[in-house]
Write a protein that holds these residues in place. Sequence first.
Motif, PDB file in Angstrom:
ATOM      1  N   THR A 271       0.964  -1.108   0.031  1.00  0.00           N
ATOM      2  CA  THR A 271       0.064   0.091   0.052  1.00  0.00           C
ATOM      3  C   THR A 271       0.901   1.342   0.090  1.00  0.00           C
ATOM      4  O   THR A 271       1.761   1.454   0.877  1.00  0.00           O
ATOM      5  N   THR A 272       0.804   2.115  -1.025  1.00  0.00           N
ATOM      6  CA  THR A 272       1.315   3.437  -1.015  1.00  0.00           C
ATOM      7  C   THR A 272       0.335   4.442  -0.688  1.00  0.00           C
ATOM      8  O   THR A 272      -0.194   4.855  -1.377  1.00  0.00           O
ATOM      9  N   PRO A 273       0.882   5.223   0.332  1.00  0.00           N
ATOM     10  CA  PRO A 273       0.304   6.375   0.766  1.00  0.00           C
ATOM     11  C   PRO A 273       0.526   7.543  -0.168  1.00  0.00           C
ATOM     12  O   PRO A 273       1.609   7.476  -0.500  1.00  0.00           O
ATOM     13  N   TYR A 274      -0.369   8.616  -0.296  1.00  0.00           N
ATOM     14  CA  TYR A 274       0.189   9.717  -1.255  1.00  0.00           C
ATOM     15  C   TYR A 274      -0.508  10.935  -0.763  1.00  0.00           C
ATOM     16  O   TYR A 274      -1.683  10.956   0.009  1.00  0.00           O
ATOM     17  N   SER A 275       0.056  12.189  -0.826  1.00  0.00           N
ATOM     18  CA  SER A 275      -0.684  13.466  -0.553  1.00  0.00           C
ATOM     19  C   SER A 275       0.009  14.477  -1.446  1.00  0.00           C
ATOM     20  O   SER A 275       1.312  14.572  -1.511  1.00  0.00           O
ATOM     21  N   PHE A 276      -0.836  15.220  -2.434  1.00  0.00           N
ATOM     22  CA  PHE A 276       0.086  16.110  -3.362  1.00  0.00           C
ATOM     23  C   PHE A 276      -0.883  17.154  -3.590  1.00  0.00           C
ATOM     24  O   PHE A 276      -2.108  17.093  -3.391  1.00  0.00           O
ATOM     25  N   VAL A 277      -0.445  18.353  -4.026  1.00  0.00           N
ATOM     26  CA  VAL A 277      -1.343  19.595  -4.529  1.00  0.00           C
ATOM     27  C   VAL A 277      -1.388  19.443  -6.035  1.00  0.00           C
ATOM     28  O   VAL A 277      -0.166  19.470  -6.700  1.00  0.00           O
ATOM     29  N   SER A 278      -2.360  19.326  -6.676  1.00  0.00           N
ATOM     30  CA  SER A 278      -2.586  19.396  -8.034  1.00  0.00           C
ATOM     31  C   SER A 278      -3.127  20.938  -8.622  1.00  0.00           C
ATOM     32  O   SER A 278      -3.931  21.439  -7.635  1.00  0.00           O
ATOM     33  N   GLY A 279      -2.638  21.324  -9.743  1.00  0.00           N
ATOM     34  CA  GLY A 279      -3.020  22.603 -10.221  1.00  0.00           C
ATOM     35  C   GLY A 279      -1.952  23.623 -10.165  1.00  0.00           C
ATOM     36  O   GLY A 279      -0.883  23.343 -10.126  1.00  0.00           O
ATOM     37  N   ASP A 280      -2.357  24.711 -10.626  1.00  0.00           N
ATOM     38  CA  ASP A 280      -1.354  25.966 -10.914  1.00  0.00           C
ATOM     39  C   ASP A 280      -2.072  27.100 -10.126  1.00  0.00           C
ATOM     40  O   ASP A 280      -3.155  27.723 -10.411  1.00  0.00           O
ATOM     41  N   PRO A 281      -1.339  27.494  -9.202  1.00  0.00           N
ATOM     42  CA  PRO A 281      -1.845  28.598  -8.433  1.00  0.00           C
ATOM     43  C   PRO A 281      -1.839  30.011  -9.015  1.00  0.00           C
ATOM     44  O   PRO A 281      -2.469  30.926  -8.534  1.00  0.00           O
ATOM     45  N   ASN A 282      -1.246  29.898 -10.071  1.00  0.00           N
ATOM     46  CA  ASN A 282      -1.245  31.254 -11.161  1.00  0.00           C
ATOM     47  C   ASN A 282      -2.312  31.216 -12.057  1.00  0.00           C
ATOM     48  O   ASN A 282      -2.570  32.136 -12.978  1.00  0.00           O
ATOM     49  N   LEU A 283      -3.244  30.107 -12.160  1.00  0.00           N
ATOM     50  CA  LEU A 283      -4.138  29.995 -13.066  1.00  0.00           C
ATOM     51  C   LEU A 283      -5.514  30.471 -12.794  1.00  0.00           C
ATOM     52  O   LEU A 283      -5.983  29.773 -11.911  1.00  0.00           O
ATOM     53  N   VAL A 284      -5.974  31.375 -13.582  1.00  0.00           N
ATOM     54  CA  VAL A 284      -7.228  32.055 -13.001  1.00  0.00           C
ATOM     55  C   VAL A 284      -8.442  31.007 -13.362  1.00  0.00           C
ATOM     56  O   VAL A 284      -8.335  30.477 -14.318  1.00  0.00           O
ATOM     57  N   GLY A 285      -9.162  30.933 -12.280  1.00  0.00           N
ATOM     58  CA  GLY A 285     -10.256  29.945 -12.457  1.00  0.00           C
ATOM     59  C   GLY A 285      -9.722  28.659 -11.702  1.00  0.00           C
ATOM     60  O   GLY A 285     -10.694  27.865 -10.950  1.00  0.00           O
ATOM     61  N   GLY A 286      -8.430  28.314 -11.884  1.00  0.00           N
ATOM     62  CA  GLY A 286      -8.014  27.092 -11.275  1.00  0.00           C
ATOM     63  C   GLY A 286      -8.413  25.711 -11.691  1.00  0.00           C
ATOM     64  O   GLY A 286      -9.437  25.653 -12.635  1.00  0.00           O
ATOM     65  N   ILE A 287      -7.980  24.691 -11.119  1.00  0.00           N
ATOM     66  CA  ILE A 287      -8.186  23.560 -11.417  1.00  0.00           C
ATOM     67  C   ILE A 287      -9.737  23.097 -11.262  1.00  0.00           C
ATOM     68  O   ILE A 287      -9.966  23.434  -9.860  1.00  0.00           O
ATOM     69  N   ASN A 288     -10.539  22.205 -11.774  1.00  0.00           N
ATOM     70  CA  ASN A 288     -11.799  22.118 -11.193  1.00  0.00           C
ATOM     71  C   ASN A 288     -12.279  20.776 -11.707  1.00  0.00           C
ATOM     72  O   ASN A 288     -13.459  20.308 -11.376  1.00  0.00           O
TER      73      ASN A 288
END
Length: 145
Positions: free
Chosen positions: A102-119
């Motif tokens: 079992t491999t745990p994971y935690s990460f942030v996806s997206g681009d903080p400079n992208l207007v509207g952002g990841i959805n």
Amino acid sequence: MRKLLRRVATTAAVGAAIAAGGAAIPAEATVQYAPDHFKVCLYFNGLCKMYVEGDIVWGNRTATVTGNVVNQVGNSATATFEGYAGTTYVDTDTRTASGVHTTPYSFVSGDPNLVGGINKIYTTLTYTPDGLHFIDSETWVDIRD
């Protein structure tokens, strides 16, 4: 002289508002989005023995993805997470569980400079039984509310 008097009056009004407990400048609004939970399985003899499961906490421009890739079969299981802003591709993250693991994971996806952002995040699980062949799960799609 008139400009100076207006500036003094404005400064006094702002100071009075702050002293009275009010804010002179409205605070930036924060938006709350409902978190999503997902589980994507690959079945062996009718049992979900290989899966990726987790949660997505949506932010204004990014999403935090946490969970586990579970491999109860062996060889290699890789979860692929593809982030989009509408129809625009933003990024891809992968996590692998090799062997019975079992491999745990935690990460942030997206681009903080992208207007509207990841959805939108597409999640797929790929099993590699021999290093040459690939078996993909159905793709799971989470969309920010």
